[in-house]
Design a protein around this motif. Sequence first.
Motif, PDB file in Angstrom:
ATOM      1  N   GLU A   1       0.906  -1.008   0.109  1.00 22.03           N
ATOM      2  CA  GLU A   1       0.063  -0.102  -0.166  1.00 22.03           C
ATOM      3  C   GLU A   1       1.069   1.439  -0.143  1.00 22.03           C
ATOM      4  N   HIS A   2       1.938   1.404   1.048  1.00 29.06           N
ATOM      5  CA  HIS A   2       2.931   2.427   0.852  1.00 29.06           C
ATOM      6  C   HIS A   2       3.682   2.580  -0.034  1.00 29.06           C
ATOM      7  N   PHE A   3       4.279   2.355  -0.296  1.00 31.42           N
ATOM      8  CA  PHE A   3       5.207   1.101  -1.889  1.00 31.42           C
ATOM      9  C   PHE A   3       4.925   1.630  -3.482  1.00 31.42           C
ATOM     10  N   TYR A   4       3.591   1.355  -2.828  1.00 26.67           N
ATOM     11  CA  TYR A   4       2.824   1.571  -4.494  1.00 26.67           C
ATOM     12  C   TYR A   4       2.258   2.482  -4.940  1.00 26.67           C
ATOM     13  N   ASP A   5       1.773   3.799  -3.660  1.00 31.05           N
ATOM     14  CA  ASP A   5       1.932   5.254  -3.166  1.00 31.05           C
ATOM     15  C   ASP A   5       2.422   6.222  -3.993  1.00 31.05           C
ATOM     16  N   PRO A   6       2.384   6.598  -5.006  1.00 32.41           N
ATOM     17  CA  PRO A   6       3.247   7.824  -5.498  1.00 32.41           C
ATOM     18  C   PRO A   6       3.557   8.893  -5.079  1.00 32.41           C
ATOM     19  N   THR A   7       2.879   9.431  -3.844  1.00 30.48           N
ATOM     20  CA  THR A   7       3.040  10.672  -3.076  1.00 30.48           C
ATOM     21  C   THR A   7       4.179   9.961  -1.811  1.00 30.48           C
ATOM     22  N   LYS A   8       4.263   9.329  -1.770  1.00 28.13           N
ATOM     23  CA  LYS A   8       5.331   8.685  -0.897  1.00 28.13           C
ATOM     24  C   LYS A   8       6.419   8.006  -1.436  1.00 28.13           C
ATOM     25  N   VAL A   9       6.218   7.266  -2.278  1.00 26.43           N
ATOM     26  CA  VAL A   9       7.666   6.468  -2.909  1.00 26.43           C
ATOM     27  C   VAL A   9       7.228   6.891  -3.987  1.00 26.43           C
ATOM     28  N   ALA A  10       8.552   6.878  -5.554  1.00 23.48           N
ATOM     29  CA  ALA A  10       8.886   6.475  -6.553  1.00 23.48           C
ATOM     30  C   ALA A  10       9.466   6.308  -7.041  1.00 23.48           C
ATOM     31  N   ILE A  11       9.330   5.808  -8.416  1.00 25.97           N
ATOM     32  CA  ILE A  11       9.956   4.924  -8.735  1.00 25.97           C
ATOM     33  C   ILE A  11      10.551   5.103 -10.415  1.00 25.97           C
ATOM     34  N   VAL A  12      11.794   5.536 -10.221  1.00 22.07           N
ATOM     35  CA  VAL A  12      12.271   6.405 -11.654  1.00 22.07           C
ATOM     36  C   VAL A  12      13.240   5.326 -12.534  1.00 22.07           C
ATOM     37  N   PRO A  13      13.557   3.972 -12.353  1.00 18.51           N
ATOM     38  CA  PRO A  13      13.936   3.214 -13.332  1.00 18.51           C
ATOM     39  C   PRO A  13      15.471   3.907 -14.452  1.00 18.51           C
ATOM     40  N   MET A  14      16.593   3.129 -14.220  1.00 16.49           N
ATOM     41  CA  MET A  14      17.890   3.864 -16.102  1.00 16.49           C
ATOM     42  C   MET A  14      17.125   3.494 -16.753  1.00 16.49           C
ATOM     43  N   GLY A  15      15.899   2.508 -17.092  1.00 20.33           N
ATOM     44  CA  GLY A  15      15.380   2.402 -18.456  1.00 20.33           C
ATOM     45  C   GLY A  15      14.196   1.891 -17.718  1.00 20.33           C
ATOM     46  N   PHE A  16      13.341   2.469 -18.746  1.00 20.23           N
ATOM     47  CA  PHE A  16      11.667   2.412 -18.858  1.00 20.23           C
ATOM     48  C   PHE A  16      11.000   1.297 -18.978  1.00 20.23           C
ATOM     49  N   CYS A  17      11.437   0.916 -19.534  1.00 21.93           N
ATOM     50  CA  CYS A  17      10.536  -0.445 -20.435  1.00 21.93           C
ATOM     51  C   CYS A  17      11.616  -1.672 -20.294  1.00 21.93           C
ATOM     52  N   TYR A  18      10.750  -2.930 -20.461  1.00 23.38           N
ATOM     53  CA  TYR A  18      11.620  -4.038 -20.253  1.00 23.38           C
ATOM     54  C   TYR A  18      12.630  -3.707 -21.563  1.00 23.38           C
ATOM     55  N   PRO A  19      14.072  -4.487 -21.553  1.00 23.83           N
ATOM     56  CA  PRO A  19      15.064  -4.787 -22.417  1.00 23.83           C
ATOM     57  C   PRO A  19      14.849  -5.623 -22.765  1.00 23.83           C
ATOM     58  N   GLY A  20      14.685  -6.737 -22.783  1.00 19.78           N
ATOM     59  CA  GLY A  20      14.377  -8.020 -23.286  1.00 19.78           C
ATOM     60  C   GLY A  20      15.030  -8.593 -22.310  1.00 19.78           C
ATOM     61  N   LYS A  21      15.675 -10.662 -23.226  1.00 21.50           N
ATOM     62  CA  LYS A  21      15.906 -10.870 -22.277  1.00 21.50           C
ATOM     63  C   LYS A  21      17.849 -11.793 -23.270  1.00 21.50           C
ATOM     64  N   ALA A  22      18.121 -12.034 -21.969  1.00 16.38           N
ATOM     65  CA  ALA A  22      20.188 -11.620 -22.617  1.00 16.38           C
ATOM     66  C   ALA A  22      20.321 -13.419 -21.797  1.00 16.38           C
ATOM     67  N   LYS A  23      22.024 -13.880 -21.923  1.00  8.81           N
ATOM     68  CA  LYS A  23      21.633 -15.521 -22.072  1.00  8.81           C
ATOM     69  C   LYS A  23      21.460 -15.666 -20.775  1.00  8.81           C
TER      70      LYS A  23
END
Length: 189
Positions: free
Chosen positions: A70-92
Amino acid sequence: MLKQVLTQARACRLCEHSLSHGINPVIQADTQAKLLIIGQAPGIKVHETSIPWNDASGDRLRSWLRIDKEHFYDPTKVAIVPMGFCYPGKAKSGDLPPRKECAPKWHASILNHLPNIEMTLLIGQYAQNYYLRDKPVTLTETVKCWQKWAPKYIPLPHPSPRNNIWLKKNPWFENDTLPYIRQTLSKAL
């Protein structure tokens, strides 16, 4: 205005040609957020659900932080801004690295609208390499000297189950680093 920047970022097509699973920028932010989490990039489950950290790594991260969903997914408490916004795909072995286009294109404009951030968790080497200056070469040494950047930045290993061996070899992380983060977050959130 943050809402406008997030709308633009979520509509980004900059690296669409390089994404095997298509685009789906997964970010969460609000001007009131106190905690900023900068990780690598969404995994396949996150890509499919559009919910950040919606996987085993997210379960461990929330456990480390002692924050419920509940708190983790509350954007007024936690911002989540990854280095890459989209799934980059699978590697080996695991997923591909985050796309290099996202952070230079979007981070400054998003972070400029987050004036209340009290702590930023830099999860994994990509976030640490981008944000930390004069850091040690290895992730272990970087995480070990977290106090150098605290409380602004706290470097963390990735909470992936693939890192169980690292956690067993480095018990100081759970004994020293996590209590500081939990204490700071309990006051902030």
